[in-house]
Scaffold this active site. Structure first.
Site, PDB file in Angstrom:
ATOM      1  CE1 TYR A  78      -2.924   3.142   0.751  1.00  0.00           C
ATOM      2  CE2 TYR A  78      -3.527   2.181   2.859  1.00  0.00           C
ATOM      3  CZ  TYR A  78      -3.659   3.172   1.923  1.00  0.00           C
ATOM      4  OH  TYR A  78      -4.536   4.208   2.150  1.00  0.00           O
ATOM      5  CE  LYS A  93      -6.004   1.704  -0.920  1.00  0.00           C
ATOM      6  NZ  LYS A  93      -5.643   3.131  -0.873  1.00  0.00           N
TER       7      LYS A  93
END
Length: 320
Positions: free
Chosen positions: A143, A173
């Site tokens: 992330y 992400k």
């Protein structure tokens, strides 16, 4: 070993953590929330305990209970449930990863530790590798959100050879506006079949052109249907319609950003649109003002995102 998971793609709602007025987690509405996402917004993938979910403001036991509730309520309704397990403590992150595997999550994601920071790629990968190893059967996602972590290591650099170090690595992400970095992540890893999940909702169309395979965001909680229309237009190469949908979404996001838009305001908008009480955020965040909510409601109506019968016909701002 769990069976291999299919690739995470399409829209992924970054879930809100509903709370009571006293700041306790309101588990009782999560079942309704699942049904709302699937039936009203057409969103069947979720990202739990991330930024929108105030994951780092929750205790470890709260994070575990929230993850359990989403997995329980989402069973046979949602396609994929990814749990964010990042923490400042490696041990806590590993504990959360093991828990996610135990309850049957479909994947885990981790942000860079952001107090004592990793200052180069190798140090960051060493941390991520140890977390991923705690749940060796689960797909692992990094992330990337440098504006909040302060960790500026380029995602393109991090991905170079990452599967040699982290065999369960499945994708990224990417919550940053640096489309050069994002584009190079895609360009240099075309053979890998990674999931490239874009995290800046108002720029999604640009990322799709560059090869994004999906998107994770807070607005998909209540603008999922509209964003799916954009994805469908893009898939059929109707770029003019896709652009109209993106501009329409941007009109709303641009409006609320000027008012001050964050997790607190997302909770207020979701309560307004879904009718499910999301409650206030947890300190240090402050509850969204009444003025914000009223303005956001008026804007949603003017753009036809809220179809109320008392709307005036012929509003030129409405998006078709």
């Amino acid at each position: 070993m769990a069976s291999p998971k299919k690739k995470l793609q399409g829209l992924v709602a970054a879930t809100i953590t509903p709370m009571t007025e006293h700041g306790e987690i309101n588990f009782s509405v999560i079942g309704r929330y699942v049904d709302y996402l699937v039936e009203e917004q057409g969103v069947k993938n979720i990202f739990v305990n991330g930024t929108t979910g105030e994951g780092l403001s929750l205790s470890i036991s709260e994070r575990c209970r929230v993850a359990e509730e989403w997995v329980t309520e989402g069973r046979n309704k949602l396609d994929q449930i990814v749990i964010h397990v990042g923490a400042l403590s490696l041990k806590e992150s590993q504990e959360l990863a093991q828990h996610a595997a135990k309850i049957g999550a479909d994947g885990i994601a981790v942000i860079a530790p952001f107090f004592l920071k990793p200052w180069n790629k190798d140090v960051l990968i060493n941390f991520l590798k140890e977390v991923a190893a705690a749940a060796p059967a689960l797909p692992f996602y990094y992330y990337h959100i440098p504006a909040l972590t302060g960790v500026k290591i380029r995602a393109e650099e991090l991905l170079d050879g990452i599967q040699d170090k982290i065999p369960t690595f499945q994708g990224l992400k990417f919550s940053d506006t640096d489309l050069l970095d994002f584009g190079q992540c895609v360009d240099q890893n075309r053979q890998q079949q990674f999931a490239f999940l874009f995290g800046v909702d108002e720029q999604l169309l640009s990322a799709l052109v560059m090869g994004a395979t999906g998107a994770v965001g807070s607005t998909y909680n209540y603008l999922g249907k509209k964003t799916n229309q954009m994805l469908e237009a893009f898939e059929r190469k109707d770029f003019s319609s896709a652009l109209n949908h993106q501009f329409c979404i941007q009109r709303f996001i641009n409006f609320v950003v000027k008012l001050g838009f964050g997790v607190s305001q997302t909770k207020a908008i979701m309560t307004l649109v879904s009718g499910i009480p999301m409650g206030p955020p947890r300190l240090p965040l402050q509850k969204a003002s009444r003025e914000f909510t009223d303005n956001a409601e008026a804007k949603l109506k003017s753009l036809d995102f809220l179809s109320f019968t008392d709307l005036k016909d012929g509003n030129l701002e409405a998006c078709s």
